[in-house]
Design a protein around this motif. Structure first.
Motif, PDB file in Angstrom:
ATOM      1  N   ALA A  19       0.827  -1.210   0.000  1.00  0.00           N
ATOM      2  CA  ALA A  19       0.000   0.000   0.000  1.00  0.00           C
ATOM      3  C   ALA A  19       0.861   1.260   0.000  1.00  0.00           C
ATOM      4  N   ALA A  20       1.982   1.240   0.708  1.00  0.00           N
ATOM      5  CA  ALA A  20       2.879   2.403   0.725  1.00  0.00           C
ATOM      6  C   ALA A  20       3.541   2.595  -0.635  1.00  0.00           C
ATOM      7  N   ILE A  21       3.964   1.498  -1.246  1.00  0.00           N
ATOM      8  CA  ILE A  21       4.567   1.587  -2.585  1.00  0.00           C
ATOM      9  C   ILE A  21       3.553   2.114  -3.581  1.00  0.00           C
ATOM     10  N   CYS A  94     -14.534   0.816   0.587  1.00  0.00           N
ATOM     11  CA  CYS A  94     -14.006  -0.474   0.116  1.00  0.00           C
ATOM     12  C   CYS A  94     -12.516  -0.558   0.431  1.00  0.00           C
ATOM     13  N   PHE A  95     -12.005  -1.756   0.576  1.00  0.00           N
ATOM     14  CA  PHE A  95     -10.579  -2.018   0.814  1.00  0.00           C
ATOM     15  C   PHE A  95     -10.050  -1.327   2.068  1.00  0.00           C
ATOM     16  N   ALA A  99      -5.794  -6.456   4.994  1.00  0.00           N
ATOM     17  CA  ALA A  99      -5.580  -7.506   3.984  1.00  0.00           C
ATOM     18  C   ALA A  99      -6.125  -7.093   2.620  1.00  0.00           C
ATOM     19  N   SER A 100      -7.340  -6.547   2.579  1.00  0.00           N
ATOM     20  CA  SER A 100      -7.914  -6.153   1.293  1.00  0.00           C
ATOM     21  C   SER A 100      -7.186  -4.937   0.709  1.00  0.00           C
ATOM     22  N   SER A 104      -5.496  -5.098  -2.920  1.00  0.00           N
ATOM     23  CA  SER A 104      -5.872  -4.115  -3.950  1.00  0.00           C
ATOM     24  C   SER A 104      -4.652  -3.348  -4.445  1.00  0.00           C
ATOM     25  N   ALA A 105      -3.708  -3.044  -3.558  1.00  0.00           N
ATOM     26  CA  ALA A 105      -2.481  -2.361  -3.981  1.00  0.00           C
ATOM     27  C   ALA A 105      -1.658  -3.255  -4.907  1.00  0.00           C
ATOM     28  N   GLN A 106      -1.555  -4.537  -4.558  1.00  0.00           N
ATOM     29  CA  GLN A 106      -0.821  -5.465  -5.413  1.00  0.00           C
ATOM     30  C   GLN A 106      -1.505  -5.637  -6.767  1.00  0.00           C
ATOM     31  N   ALA A 107      -2.836  -5.654  -6.752  1.00  0.00           N
ATOM     32  CA  ALA A 107      -3.583  -5.778  -8.014  1.00  0.00           C
ATOM     33  C   ALA A 107      -3.358  -4.560  -8.901  1.00  0.00           C
TER      34      ALA A 107
END
Length: 124
Positions: A19-21, A94-95, A99-100, A104-107
Motif C-alpha cells: 500500500a505504501a509503494i 471499500c478495501f 488484507a484487502s 488491492s495495492a498489489q492488483a
C-alpha cells in the motif's frame, strides 16, 4: 527526556508494504504527468504556429527517445488512473481492511505492469 525509539536512516533496509509503494507511485506518476503535460502543450503550440513548427514536432515525435517519453507519460497516466480509482473506492469504504488494502495495492501494481507492456507494444 531520553528518546528510546530506534532510528533507522538506511533506506535500503526499510521494507515498505504494498500500500505504501502504491501510494508513493501514485504521487510520482502525478509528477511525471505534470512534466509530460508541459511537454505536450509546448508540442501543440509549436505544431499549431506554422508548417515548419509542425514539421519540427513531427520530426521530434518519430524518434526512439520521443516514443520512450510517450511510453513513460502513458504508463504514468494509466497507473495514476488505476490508483485514483482505487483511492476513490477506498474513500467509499471499500478495501479499508489491512488484507484487502494490500491485495488491492498489489492488483493495481500488477495491472499497471500489464498496461505498461500493452502501451509499449502499441507504440512500437
Amino acid at each position: 527526556m531520553k528518546k528510546q525509539r530506534p532510528v533507522n536512516l538506511e533506506l535500503t533496509t526499510i521494507s515498505f508494504p504494498a500500500a505504501a509503494i502504491s501510494s508513493i507511485l501514485h504521487r510520482v506518476s502525478g509528477v511525471i504527468m505534470l512534466v509530460g503535460v508541459g511537454f505536450l502543450i509546448w508540442a501543440l503550440a509549436t505544431a499549431l504556429q506554422s508548417a515548419e513548427g509542425f514539421a519540427l514536432v513531427q520530426g521530434l515525435l518519430t524518434g526512439f527517445v520521443a516514443k520512450f517519453i510517450a511510453w513513460g507519460i502513458l504508463t504514468a497516466l494509466g497507473y495514476h488512473l488505476l490508483a485514483g480509482v482505487r483511492h476513490m473506492l477506498m474513500d467509499m469504504g471499500c478495501f479499508g481492511e489491512l488484507a484487502s488494502g494490500r491485495v488491492s495495492a498489489q492488483a493495481i501494481i500488477g495491472l499497471a505492469i500489464i498496461w505498461s507492456i500493452l502501451v509499449g507494444v502499441w507504440l512500437w
